[in-house]
Design an enzyme around this catalytic site. Sequence first.
Site, PDB file in Angstrom:
ATOM      1  N   LEU A 219       1.827  25.668  10.205  1.00  0.00           N
ATOM      2  CA  LEU A 219       2.566  24.216  10.058  1.00  0.00           C
ATOM      3  C   LEU A 219       4.021  24.660   9.383  1.00  0.00           C
ATOM      4  O   LEU A 219       4.610  23.713   9.402  1.00  0.00           O
ATOM      5  CB  LEU A 219       1.362  23.581   8.945  1.00  0.00           C
ATOM      6  CG  LEU A 219       0.229  23.545   9.112  1.00  0.00           C
ATOM      7  CD1 LEU A 219      -0.585  22.915   8.080  1.00  0.00           C
ATOM      8  CD2 LEU A 219      -0.061  22.922  10.512  1.00  0.00           C
TER       9      LEU A 219
ATOM     10  N   TYR B 120      17.277  20.670  15.546  1.00  0.00           N
ATOM     11  CA  TYR B 120      15.668  20.737  15.333  1.00  0.00           C
ATOM     12  C   TYR B 120      15.077  20.664  16.464  1.00  0.00           C
ATOM     13  O   TYR B 120      13.868  21.403  16.733  1.00  0.00           O
ATOM     14  CB  TYR B 120      15.352  19.539  14.422  1.00  0.00           C
ATOM     15  CG  TYR B 120      13.780  19.007  14.177  1.00  0.00           C
ATOM     16  CD1 TYR B 120      13.287  19.800  13.474  1.00  0.00           C
ATOM     17  CD2 TYR B 120      13.204  18.299  15.021  1.00  0.00           C
ATOM     18  CE1 TYR B 120      11.972  19.741  13.173  1.00  0.00           C
ATOM     19  CE2 TYR B 120      11.963  17.999  14.748  1.00  0.00           C
ATOM     20  CZ  TYR B 120      11.023  18.686  13.903  1.00  0.00           C
ATOM     21  OH  TYR B 120       9.808  18.467  13.747  1.00  0.00           O
TER      22      TYR B 120
ATOM     23  N   LYS C  67      12.437  23.831  17.671  1.00  0.00           N
ATOM     24  CA  LYS C  67      10.944  23.652  17.829  1.00  0.00           C
ATOM     25  C   LYS C  67      10.356  23.837  19.362  1.00  0.00           C
ATOM     26  O   LYS C  67       9.468  24.776  19.578  1.00  0.00           O
ATOM     27  CB  LYS C  67      10.422  21.998  17.690  1.00  0.00           C
ATOM     28  CG  LYS C  67      10.692  21.766  16.165  1.00  0.00           C
ATOM     29  CD  LYS C  67      10.072  22.347  15.169  1.00  0.00           C
ATOM     30  CE  LYS C  67       8.541  22.237  15.227  1.00  0.00           C
ATOM     31  NZ  LYS C  67       7.811  22.797  14.211  1.00  0.00           N
TER      32      LYS C  67
ATOM     33  N   ASN D 131       5.493  10.901  14.675  1.00  0.00           N
ATOM     34  CA  ASN D 131       5.781  10.425  13.038  1.00  0.00           C
ATOM     35  C   ASN D 131       4.534  10.683  12.447  1.00  0.00           C
ATOM     36  O   ASN D 131       3.605   9.683  12.652  1.00  0.00           O
ATOM     37  CB  ASN D 131       6.498   9.272  12.838  1.00  0.00           C
ATOM     38  CG  ASN D 131       8.079   9.505  13.474  1.00  0.00           C
ATOM     39  OD1 ASN D 131       8.947  10.041  12.845  1.00  0.00           O
ATOM     40  ND2 ASN D 131       8.342   8.806  14.566  1.00  0.00           N
TER      41      ASN D 131
ATOM     42  N   PRO E 107     -19.130 -20.358 -25.086  1.00  0.00           N
ATOM     43  CA  PRO E 107     -20.426 -20.724 -25.450  1.00  0.00           C
ATOM     44  C   PRO E 107     -20.537 -22.376 -25.534  1.00  0.00           C
ATOM     45  O   PRO E 107     -19.635 -22.747 -26.102  1.00  0.00           O
ATOM     46  CB  PRO E 107     -20.723 -19.918 -26.834  1.00  0.00           C
ATOM     47  CG  PRO E 107     -19.871 -18.761 -26.863  1.00  0.00           C
ATOM     48  CD  PRO E 107     -18.604 -19.075 -26.194  1.00  0.00           C
ATOM     49  N   GLY E 108     -21.585 -22.596 -24.874  1.00  0.00           N
ATOM     50  CA  GLY E 108     -21.760 -23.983 -24.828  1.00  0.00           C
ATOM     51  C   GLY E 108     -21.031 -24.953 -23.989  1.00  0.00           C
ATOM     52  O   GLY E 108     -21.240 -25.981 -23.661  1.00  0.00           O
TER      53      GLY E 108
END
Length: 369
Positions: free
Chosen positions: A53, A103, A107, A132, A281-282
């Site tokens: 890689l 590049y 490659k 990509n 409450p209530g």
Amino acid sequence: MKILVTGANGFIGKNLVAELNNRGYKDILKITKNSEDSILEKYTKECDFVFHLAGINRSNNVDEFMDGNIGITSKLLELLKYHGNKSPILMTSSIQAGNDSPYGISKKAAEDLLTNYYYETDIKVFIYRLPNIFGKWSKPNYNTVVATYCHNIARGLDIQINNADTELTLAYIDDVLEEFINALNGNPTIHGEFCIVPIAHDIKLGKLVELIKSFKASRSNLNVPNMEDGLTKKLYSTYLSFLPPDQFSYELKMNLDQRGSFTEFIKTPDRGQVSINISKPGITKGNHWHHTKNEKFLVVSGEGLIRFRNMDTNEVIEYKVTGLNLQVLDIPVGYTHSIINIGECDLITVMWANECFNPIKSDTYFEEV
């Protein structure tokens, strides 16, 4: 099995090593850009499979492309030959291989080295021309435009769009890893001369930006992205990985009064919304009914009494609920209903409605139970 991974600290490498560990592969021989030559020589003698890689994606120096993509590949193959190691090799290349950029040229030259190695030795090689790649642990301004946009948009920084109609082909890191594991097991996906990641997504640059910006906006409008769309789901996960560590949390608008509070949490265009209701409450809340809107109530703390009455009758139906015994109550249409806090502490209820609240057409009508 001893698995050699070059570029082990890179974007794909880190993800691959983590997934190999998850799957029980513990003998992983990692090569990074800081590894001594003696380590590579040792590992090329021991390994049973190679994930190659390592490489250079971006540089202002042409020589770095040649050394980083061709030089390291040549050195790797020479050492494997020297040791008589017949390990299969998986190498990551690019859909840019063969274009006229430094590049792309480097490659393609690395691909040719591996192809010639196969013809000379008859050892299995898998060359992946990757599109990509995006996902967690990628680097902005280096690995992919997705990383750059996620990083900048999450931080309110400017982004550059040269042409909104530019078509991108994207592959998600988890899909790449799944394919790499298949290759490790002898089942790569082959298309023509090269191997491919079978799951890829096409999107225009402008749409990509629009999606990522919508992820940021979802913190204020509470709209959850469409997780049924594979690309959206993967991009959202990637975006979250780029949040600044001091911005993981965000506040919600609490509608407070003397009775307690009501807070919208999540909204979706097709599956309604989730809210959190707190009653003191209530206190009794509700006493209304709906034509079409339906709800689910889940009390997660406190004690409550949920009462129903069909609008056609005088019969009242009651359910006692408590956070100590979680149960969901469906709120049918045509029934007026209320929820009463009968305990001594706050009653906390998670409420789901099948549609987002629309103040113009609320479908909510007052009627005492």
